[in-house]
Design a protein around this motif. Structure first.
Motif, short mmCIF file in Angstrom:
data_model
loop_
_atom_site.label_atom_id
_atom_site.label_comp_id
_atom_site.label_asym_id
_atom_site.label_seq_id
_atom_site.Cartn_x
_atom_site.Cartn_y
_atom_site.Cartn_z
N GLN A 1 2.11 1.48 -7.67
CA GLN A 1 1.44 0.56 -8.34
C GLN A 1 1.60 -0.89 -7.74
O GLN A 1 0.54 -1.51 -7.86
N TYR A 2 2.77 -1.23 -7.27
CA TYR A 2 3.14 -2.44 -6.56
C TYR A 2 2.19 -2.39 -5.16
O TYR A 2 1.80 -3.47 -5.01
N MET A 3 1.86 -1.37 -4.52
CA MET A 3 1.08 -1.15 -3.40
C MET A 3 -0.39 -1.63 -3.99
O MET A 3 -0.97 -2.52 -3.13
N LYS A 4 -0.81 -1.17 -4.92
CA LYS A 4 -2.31 -1.43 -5.34
C LYS A 4 -2.41 -3.06 -5.80
O LYS A 4 -3.35 -3.54 -5.60
N ILE A 5 -1.11 -3.45 -6.52
CA ILE A 5 -1.29 -4.87 -6.74
C ILE A 5 -1.42 -5.52 -5.54
O ILE A 5 -2.09 -6.66 -5.45
N TYR A 6 -0.58 -5.24 -4.45
CA TYR A 6 -0.51 -6.13 -3.33
C TYR A 6 -1.96 -5.79 -2.35
O TYR A 6 -2.47 -7.01 -2.06
N HIS A 7 -2.63 -4.86 -2.51
CA HIS A 7 -3.95 -4.75 -2.01
C HIS A 7 -4.75 -5.56 -2.90
O HIS A 7 -5.68 -6.51 -2.15
N GLN A 8 -4.83 -5.75 -4.15
CA GLN A 8 -5.81 -6.62 -4.77
C GLN A 8 -5.45 -8.31 -4.73
O GLN A 8 -6.24 -8.83 -4.54
N GLU A 9 -4.19 -8.54 -4.52
CA GLU A 9 -3.75 -9.91 -4.35
C GLU A 9 -4.06 -10.33 -3.15
O GLU A 9 -4.24 -11.62 -2.76
N ILE B 1 6.05 -9.17 -5.86
CA ILE B 1 5.56 -8.15 -6.79
C ILE B 1 6.67 -6.98 -7.07
O ILE B 1 6.75 -6.57 -8.02
N VAL B 2 7.36 -6.76 -6.18
CA VAL B 2 8.40 -5.62 -6.17
C VAL B 2 9.63 -6.32 -7.47
O VAL B 2 10.22 -7.33 -6.64
N PRO B 3 9.80 -6.11 -8.50
CA PRO B 3 10.98 -6.69 -9.12
C PRO B 3 12.34 -6.58 -8.62
O PRO B 3 13.21 -7.30 -9.09
N ASP B 4 12.69 -5.45 -7.74
CA ASP B 4 14.04 -5.32 -7.41
C ASP B 4 13.88 -4.96 -5.89
O ASP B 4 13.78 -3.71 -5.60
N TRP B 5 13.95 -5.83 -5.12
CA TRP B 5 13.76 -5.57 -3.62
C TRP B 5 15.02 -4.69 -2.90
O TRP B 5 14.73 -3.88 -2.07
#
Length: 852
Positions: free
Chosen positions: A292-300, A319-323
């Motif tokens: 899901q973080y990857m999809k947010i990255y694509h969109q943003e 985007i990733v809450p705990d790197w």
């Protein structure tokens, strides 16, 4: 004029037609395209909505049901490359629902590639989490040529000043959003290139795709194209994590074992590394949360138009809450990947579904044995993402394979090439032990094993030679060579079958090996070979593999590999969602992920708990639907918990607001507000659109669950300013929510020369125009102004540089007598530039007509 049937192919398309030029006829191909299909010559290019692309998709596997393909000759379809592609001598256009292909291949080959792309399309949508807004009208363009030379000609016709890079089998170009491909030697790679390059074209079609690091675009393209294709079933499994042929994950494991890079290291790596790129993407997408973080990255990155490595990393870490946790989990994952096969990327081995074969090859090195990293003594187990493609159906020609028992059984079925039954030998090697020389060669040359010869390894070779002899060679293990003539009825059966097959089962007993051979309509043949305790121990405790020499027969192994132990049995005749877990709640998970990201530190704990619960549900297919239903029922309470978090609630509500262009041609594109309801609720909303200091009257709209609405923007508003803003407000689960989105009032199409003109006044002819910059990257070059009159000409050349999205006015005046341009005068503007690394020529030419 009557329709003209020009080829007998599958999936007939019913289209009105007048005859055009006949498409090129079939030539033999090694990818086994459909044996029969129908194709019509059409006068009008069929609109995408009139064509079928019926595909069963379940998790990462898709199967053809009915896919339409039409030959449209020299008519250029409406694509996202409109105005930036041209016809090429010897090439024709073919279309399917979502794609347009320019190729000099014959009709059956064109249909094969378009079917392959339609099988891939659901996964382009899945992995980007986005779909091109106008895809129901506008296709994605692709070019596949029969040679690198022909491809170069096609690219020159499209405006490029070079062909694809000499080290690549294909390249997608940002200027016109076309993926260009040419065939390499191996069938697996040909399909790989088509899937990969068209993914880039899709990537650009979803919306002015900006620059991103290579781990992203290339890693996603290579991961998606790491595939298994079954020509008999017309079935494609993508995003393979454990693929025995041309496997990029293995390359990544090799590099990781030597360097142990972090995700930040891979992200910031300037040097291209295909394997590490794939590891990054595979890690993210094989985890429900991280996907899901990857999809947010694509969109943003589309929304923000990121332009540097620094911006990209900052966005990803935002985007990733705990790197730190992500890096820790990546290290654990990468260090513990277990692959079931051992095969070099290069070499002669190919696969078709679960069947392996050796193609004719110019390679002078590569693995002679396709090895499996398992032993007969090891008990099989199911591990997600291992051997992650559909298994072969059980064969009546073999005994059930069984490992992890005292007397294990392995088996294989040979599919003979009917034209060369009596050529070469093919079978299985057991008890294989790599020599020191071969081990060193593999480590030194991972992708090609240069210098290795696995035929010299100690092993027991069990082969069928010349279609009539069972050859058992255990000399390297201290046993004898045995050559046993096959019974006449088995030989007769093999030679009389339309598709000749022979099953061979190998039972390793403590004191002997029992070989059982079966062919259709023939008696079962059994041979026994006494063995010592030492050989028994060697055979059950060492790996095995497939061997083939001087033939192109197929061999399907039955090795009890653990796939049938999957607790979640997959029915590939039934469609299910395209995420790795076929989880119906994936869309809701993305809503939670975006909402939590937007809320930041203010995100309610119940939202995080809900997101975690969905991620857990994805991994438990048997209870997933029940857990999803329970989460949907909790949404009113969860919405109340986020009261006041407007932007986050907008994400959680599932109502998406966009502004884009819709239409069936470039001239008919209309800017519209697009509303998509991804929730299970009916939503009533108010919509206004603002341009400059004017706003439209508020519209009250009701949108049903799953519905998409397109509301045209008033032309008067588009003329007010360079941008417009759409605003909506609505009540969702008792929470008042507002959203707004701003878009250009005129569609920007990247680097182009949209217009030129000329005007004469006071003794000067002024040539003018406009040059638009690319979506990303540095651009520099020269503008050439040419004025022609009679037999004379004048020229001016000037250098330029420009930025992304810059609209540069062009102008040059020539002093000239009006009489000289009264008749036979014309002008031309040529732009020769390096545009974000792509050498391009643009040229427009018009007659000069003096105003009276």
């Amino acid at each position: 004029m009557k329709k003209k049937l020009i080829y007998v192919l599958t999936s007939a398309i019913i289209l009105s037609a007048c005859a055009q030029s006949t498409p090129p006829q079939s030539t033999p191909g090694s990818d086994k395209p459909a044996s029969s299909y129908s194709l019509n010559i059409v006068q009008a290019i069929p609109v995408p909505t009139a064509m079928k692309a019926e595909v069963i998709h379940n998790a990462r596997t898709s199967t053809v049901v009915d896919i339409d393909v039409a030959f449209v000759g020299k008519q250029i379809p409406f694509t996202f490359s409109e105005g930036k592609v041209a016809n090429t001598d010897g090439f024709d256009w073919y279309v399917s629902k979502h794609f347009a292909l320019k190729t000099d291949y014959p009709a059956e080959r064109a249909k094969f590639f378009l079917e392959l792309l339609e099988l891939s399309y659901p996964y382009y949508v899945e992995f980007f989490g986005l779909e091109p807004a106008n895809i129901k009208n506008q296709r994605i363009a692709s070019t596949y040529a029969t040679s690198v030379g022909e491809l170069r000609l096609a690219m020159f016709d499209d405006g490029f000043n070079r062909g694809v890079h000499h080290y690549a089998g294909g390249e997608a170009m940002y200027y016109n959003q076309v993926g260009y491909s040419f065939p390499t030697e191996r069938p697996q790679h040909r399909r790989y290139i088509a899937i990969h390059e068209t993914m880039h074209s899709y990537q650009m079609a979803v919306g002015n795709y900006p620059w991103t690091p290579s781990w992203h675009g290339e890693g996603l393209g290579d991961s998606l194209a790491n595939h298994v294709f079954d020509s008999e079933k017309k079935q494609l499994a993508v995003f393979g994590h454990d693929v025995p042929i041309f496997d990029v994950v293995s390359q990544g494991i090799d590099v990781y074992s030597k360097e142990s890079p972090t995700l930040v290291d891979i992200h910031n790596r300037a040097k291209f590394d295909r394997g590490l790129n794939v590891l990054f993407v595979q890690f993210m997408y094989n985890n429900p949360e991280y996907s899901q973080y990857m999809k947010i990255y694509h969109q943003e990155i589309v929304n923000r138009q990121t332009a540097s490595r620094e911006e990209s990393l900052a966005l990803l870490q935002e985007i990733v809450p705990d790197w730190n946790g992500l890096e820790h989990n990546f290290k654990l994952w990468a260090e513990n990947i277990v692959q079931t096969h051992e095969v070099a990327t290069r070499g002669q081995w190919e696969m078709d579904g679960n069947m392996f074969y050796k193609r004719k090859s110019s390679y002078e090195y590569g693995p002679q044995r396709l090895g499996f990293n398992m032993t007969p003594a090891q008990a099989p187990s199911f591990t997600p993402f291992q051997i992650d493609f559909p298994q072969a159906a059980a064969s009546t020609l073999t005994l059930p394979a069984k490992r992890g028992v005292a007397e294990p059984t392995l088996a294989f079925v040979i599919d003979f090439d009917k034209t060369q039954i009596d050529q070469g030998s093919i079978g299985m090697a057991l008890g294989a032990q790599s020599t020191a020389e071969n081990t060193k060669a593999k480590l030194t040359s991972f992708s090609g094993w240069k210098g290795a010869n696995t035929d010299t390894d100690p092993q027991l070779r069990v082969e069928i030679a010349t279609g009539n002899t069972l050859v058992i060679n255990g000399q390297s293990l201290g046993a004898d060579i045995k050559e046993i003539a096959l019974p006449a009825d088995i030989v007769k059966s093999i030679n009389s079958q339309d598709k000749p097959q022979l099953g061979v089962s190998i039972q390793i007993q403590k004191e002997q090996i029992v070989y059982t051979l079966k062919a259709q309509g023939a008696n079962t043949f059994i041979a026994e070979q006494p063995i010592s305790d030492a050989i028994y121990t060697t055979l059950i405790n060492n790996p095995f593999g497939l061997i083939s020499t001087d033939n192109q027969h197929g061999i399907t192994p039955f090795i009890d590999d653990g796939r049938d132990l999957n607790p979640d049995k997959v029915d590939y005749t039934v469609s299910a969602p395209t995420n790795a877990w076929a989880f119906k709640g994936d869309s809701l998970s993305l809503r939670f992920a975006r909402a939590i990201w937007k809320a930041g530190d203010k995100a309610p704990k119940s939202w995080r708990d809900g997101f975690n619960a969905l991620n857990s549900a994805a991994l438990n297919r048997q209870s997933a639907d029940k857990e999803l239903g329970a989460m949907v029922k909790q949404l009113p309470v969860l919405a109340k918990a986020g009261a006041g978090l407007n932007d986050a609630l907008a994400e959680l509500s599932g109502l998406e607001l966009k502004v884009d262009w819709i239409g069936q041609s470039l001239t008919s594109l209309e800017e519209v507000v697009i509303l998509t309801n991804r929730s299970t609720d009916t939503i009533a909303l108010s919509l206004t659109v603002t341009g400059g200091d004017k706003s439209s009257a508020a519209q009250t709209i009701t949108i049903e669950p799953g519905q998409r609405l397109e509301i045209p923007v008033e032309t008067s508003l588009l003329n007010q300013a360079s941008t417009i803003t759409a605003n909506i407000s609505y009540l969702w689960n008792e929470q008042q929510i507002s959203q707004s989105v701003t878009q250009k009032s005129k569609q920007y199409r990247g680097f182009e020369l949209p217009q030129i003109a000329a005007q004469y006044a006071e003794g000067e002819l002024t040539i003018s125009g406009q040059l638009n910059g690319p979506f990303a990257g540095a651009t520099s070059g020269h503008v050439i102004f040419d004025l022609f009159h009679g037999n004379e000409s004048e020229r001016h050349v000037e250098a330029f540089t420009m930025q992304p999205y810059e609209e540069k006015p062009l102008s040059k005046s020539f002093a000239i007598d009006a009489k000289l341009i009264k008749h036979d005068a014309w002008f031309e503007v040529t732009v020769i530039a390096d545009v974000d690394g792509e050498p391009i020529t643009l040229r427009k030419r018009l007659p000069f007509v003096a105003k009276k």
